[in-house]
Design an enzyme around this catalytic site. Sequence first.
Site, mmCIF file in Angstrom:
data_model
loop_
_atom_site.group_PDB
_atom_site.id
_atom_site.type_symbol
_atom_site.label_atom_id
_atom_site.label_comp_id
_atom_site.label_asym_id
_atom_site.label_seq_id
_atom_site.Cartn_x
_atom_site.Cartn_y
_atom_site.Cartn_z
ATOM 1 N N GLY A 10 20.697 -11.774 -20.799
ATOM 2 C CA GLY A 10 20.182 -11.697 -19.423
ATOM 3 C C GLY A 10 21.110 -10.833 -18.584
ATOM 4 O O GLY A 10 22.324 -10.964 -18.675
ATOM 5 N N ARG A 71 17.650 -9.284 -26.038
ATOM 6 C CA ARG A 71 18.246 -10.446 -26.710
ATOM 7 C C ARG A 71 18.184 -10.269 -28.232
ATOM 8 O O ARG A 71 17.996 -11.224 -28.973
ATOM 9 C CB ARG A 71 17.533 -11.725 -26.266
ATOM 10 C CG ARG A 71 17.708 -12.031 -24.769
ATOM 11 C CD ARG A 71 17.245 -13.429 -24.420
ATOM 12 N NE ARG A 71 17.220 -13.664 -22.995
ATOM 13 C CZ ARG A 71 18.276 -14.025 -22.257
ATOM 14 N NH1 ARG A 71 19.447 -14.200 -22.834
ATOM 15 N NH2 ARG A 71 18.150 -14.227 -20.965
ATOM 16 N N ASP A 102 27.430 -15.757 -24.082
ATOM 17 C CA ASP A 102 27.905 -16.307 -25.359
ATOM 18 C C ASP A 102 27.159 -15.740 -26.565
ATOM 19 O O ASP A 102 27.762 -15.540 -27.620
ATOM 20 C CB ASP A 102 27.866 -17.848 -25.343
ATOM 21 C CG ASP A 102 26.520 -18.393 -24.907
ATOM 22 O OD1 ASP A 102 25.650 -17.594 -24.499
ATOM 23 O OD2 ASP A 102 26.336 -19.620 -24.982
ATOM 24 N N THR A 124 27.575 -13.474 -17.207
ATOM 25 C CA THR A 124 26.383 -14.324 -17.123
ATOM 26 C C THR A 124 26.366 -15.052 -15.788
ATOM 27 O O THR A 124 27.420 -15.532 -15.341
ATOM 28 C CB THR A 124 26.314 -15.358 -18.271
ATOM 29 O OG1 THR A 124 25.327 -16.349 -17.933
ATOM 30 C CG2 THR A 124 27.628 -16.077 -18.511
ATOM 31 N N ASP A 126 25.193 -17.802 -15.434
ATOM 32 C CA ASP A 126 25.340 -19.235 -15.736
ATOM 33 C C ASP A 126 26.795 -19.704 -15.598
ATOM 34 O O ASP A 126 27.049 -20.899 -15.455
ATOM 35 C CB ASP A 126 24.855 -19.538 -17.162
ATOM 36 C CG ASP A 126 23.416 -19.119 -17.383
ATOM 37 O OD1 ASP A 126 22.700 -18.894 -16.391
ATOM 38 O OD2 ASP A 126 23.004 -19.001 -18.553
ATOM 39 N N ASP A 128 28.995 -20.073 -17.818
ATOM 40 C CA ASP A 128 29.224 -21.137 -18.802
ATOM 41 C C ASP A 128 30.117 -20.700 -19.968
ATOM 42 O O ASP A 128 30.053 -21.286 -21.048
ATOM 43 C CB ASP A 128 27.872 -21.657 -19.332
ATOM 44 C CG ASP A 128 27.045 -20.560 -19.994
ATOM 45 O OD1 ASP A 128 27.409 -19.364 -19.886
ATOM 46 O OD2 ASP A 128 26.028 -20.889 -20.630
ATOM 47 N N GLY A 169 20.712 -21.388 -15.014
ATOM 48 C CA GLY A 169 21.992 -21.916 -15.464
ATOM 49 C C GLY A 169 21.974 -22.457 -16.881
ATOM 50 O O GLY A 169 23.009 -22.837 -17.424
ATOM 51 N N ARG A 170 20.757 -22.536 -17.461
ATOM 52 C CA ARG A 170 20.597 -23.081 -18.811
ATOM 53 C C ARG A 170 21.220 -24.473 -18.915
ATOM 54 O O ARG A 170 20.820 -25.344 -18.143
ATOM 55 C CB ARG A 170 21.209 -22.122 -19.833
ATOM 56 C CG ARG A 170 20.488 -22.190 -21.139
ATOM 57 C CD ARG A 170 20.684 -20.972 -21.968
ATOM 58 N NE ARG A 170 19.484 -20.182 -22.035
ATOM 59 C CZ ARG A 170 19.440 -18.914 -22.384
ATOM 60 N NH1 ARG A 170 20.552 -18.276 -22.671
ATOM 61 N NH2 ARG A 170 18.302 -18.282 -22.448
ATOM 62 N N ARG A 266 7.336 -29.605 -1.783
ATOM 63 C CA ARG A 266 7.090 -28.226 -2.251
ATOM 64 C C ARG A 266 8.284 -27.683 -3.035
ATOM 65 O O ARG A 266 9.428 -28.005 -2.727
ATOM 66 C CB ARG A 266 6.800 -27.316 -1.066
ATOM 67 C CG ARG A 266 5.676 -27.836 -0.181
ATOM 68 C CD ARG A 266 4.380 -27.047 -0.429
ATOM 69 N NE ARG A 266 3.212 -27.786 0.012
ATOM 70 C CZ ARG A 266 2.736 -27.805 1.249
ATOM 71 N NH1 ARG A 266 3.347 -27.123 2.190
ATOM 72 N NH2 ARG A 266 1.651 -28.480 1.537
ATOM 73 N N GLN A 274 17.494 -14.497 -8.282
ATOM 74 C CA GLN A 274 18.924 -14.826 -8.255
ATOM 75 C C GLN A 274 19.720 -13.957 -9.227
ATOM 76 O O GLN A 274 20.945 -13.964 -9.220
ATOM 77 C CB GLN A 274 19.154 -16.309 -8.564
ATOM 78 C CG GLN A 274 18.893 -16.716 -9.995
ATOM 79 C CD GLN A 274 18.490 -18.165 -10.147
ATOM 80 O OE1 GLN A 274 19.311 -19.041 -10.027
ATOM 81 N NE2 GLN A 274 17.208 -18.413 -10.427
HETATM 82 O O1 F6P Z 1 21.569 -16.830 -19.479
HETATM 83 C C1 F6P Z 1 21.156 -16.224 -18.341
HETATM 84 C C2 F6P Z 1 19.810 -16.714 -17.910
HETATM 85 O O2 F6P Z 1 19.511 -16.044 -16.712
HETATM 86 C C3 F6P Z 1 19.665 -18.219 -17.792
HETATM 87 O O3 F6P Z 1 20.157 -18.716 -16.589
HETATM 88 C C4 F6P Z 1 18.177 -18.411 -17.956
HETATM 89 O O4 F6P Z 1 17.878 -19.673 -18.510
HETATM 90 C C5 F6P Z 1 17.809 -17.336 -18.915
HETATM 91 O O5 F6P Z 1 18.796 -16.343 -18.834
HETATM 92 C C6 F6P Z 1 16.464 -16.711 -18.643
HETATM 93 O O6 F6P Z 1 16.133 -15.869 -19.676
HETATM 94 P P1 F6P Z 1 15.037 -14.726 -19.643
HETATM 95 O O7 F6P Z 1 15.667 -13.517 -19.084
HETATM 96 O O8 F6P Z 1 14.693 -14.534 -21.079
HETATM 97 O O9 F6P Z 1 13.902 -15.237 -18.816
#
Ligand code: F6P
Length: 341
Positions: A10, A71, A102, A124, A126, A128, A169-170, A266, A274
């Site tokens: 991502g 990916r 990662d 990232t 995230d 993380d 944020g996974r 809502r 983001q």
């Molecule tokens: O790992 C980064 C991230 O933006 C996560 O926060 C999210 O779950 C994922 O990638 C979304 O992936 P995609 O770009 O495949 O929709």
Amino acid sequence: MRAGVLSGGGDSPGINAALRSIVRFGAKHGVEVVGFLEGWRGPLENLVRPLSMSDVSGILQVGGTILGTSRTNPFRIDGGAERVLENLKRNKLDFLIAIGGDDTMGVAHRLAGKGLNVVGIPQTIDNDIAMTDYSLGFSSALEAVTDAMDRLHTTAASHNRVLILEVMGRDAGWLSLMGGVAGGADVILVPEKRFSVDAIYRRIQQREAQKKHFSIIIVAEGSRPEGCDDQVVAEAEVDAFGHARLGGIGQYLANELSDRMHVPVRVTNLAYLQRGGSPAPFDRILATRFGAAAIEFALERKFDVMTALQGIRIMPVPLGEALAKPRPIEDWLFYLIDLFE
Ligand code: F6P
């Protein structure tokens, strides 16, 4: 010397600023740089372009990545890792810099085991990745989350509504926790801590009793209610690294709360808003420092490491150690979740 660079996984704001730094600092030290397109797909299919000083001019403040991303996992393709190594050799590279999370750096580490000279840059939203205080992109995403929180506040207060903001944020709640603190959320939900819908409902009622007729809830996409092991997914299909696309926990929570409150709740899913856009100053500086440090570590022949921000210094940390375990929110930070309850 000749270096290659790629960005995988991502995207996030700040990758271009890192590319600019790699090319500029590289040039200063006699390192010529080529860019591989679309993550690991680039070296797999030999999609490569030169990266000159003029190619990286004017991109410091531009989000995304001029190299593109994907990916792609070469280890999931028959003979993929070998093809990557052959193509890198064909391009006469002395080393490779891999910018990503990662998954991207996991591939880099496995290829280092097969002899590749590689340095990683943790990137990232995230946040993380272990052993670095911040990953590239987190600060910019946090700014977008905070801005969204501010905007939701004014409309929630005007309409006396309960509004939910779902953020990415996974499996890590950094964006939700820090965005919740920065944006003054009334309820903060993170994957590291199961939530109770009844407790959230009580919190909203408690605010009502204090004459606060609106509430804002921030929820990380990977959050789960008590007694539930499965995360809510937007798509069941998994990517080449085995991740399903998360999404929908905000709506689940809205339905549960609406049933109890008998008024609509809502949801706003911040999604890619983001992750896109211009990098925040912190990320521009971090990217510039990470890029230069990656070149510096490679020139010192420190490979199979990633650039890590530890305090105010950039350190080389072994990729194997950094990737050995994920980086959830540490327990001692949970006090921020219910500081004012
Ligand atoms: O790992 C980064 C991230 O933006 C996560 O926060 C999210 O779950 C994922 O990638 C979304 O992936 P995609 O770009 O495949 O929709």
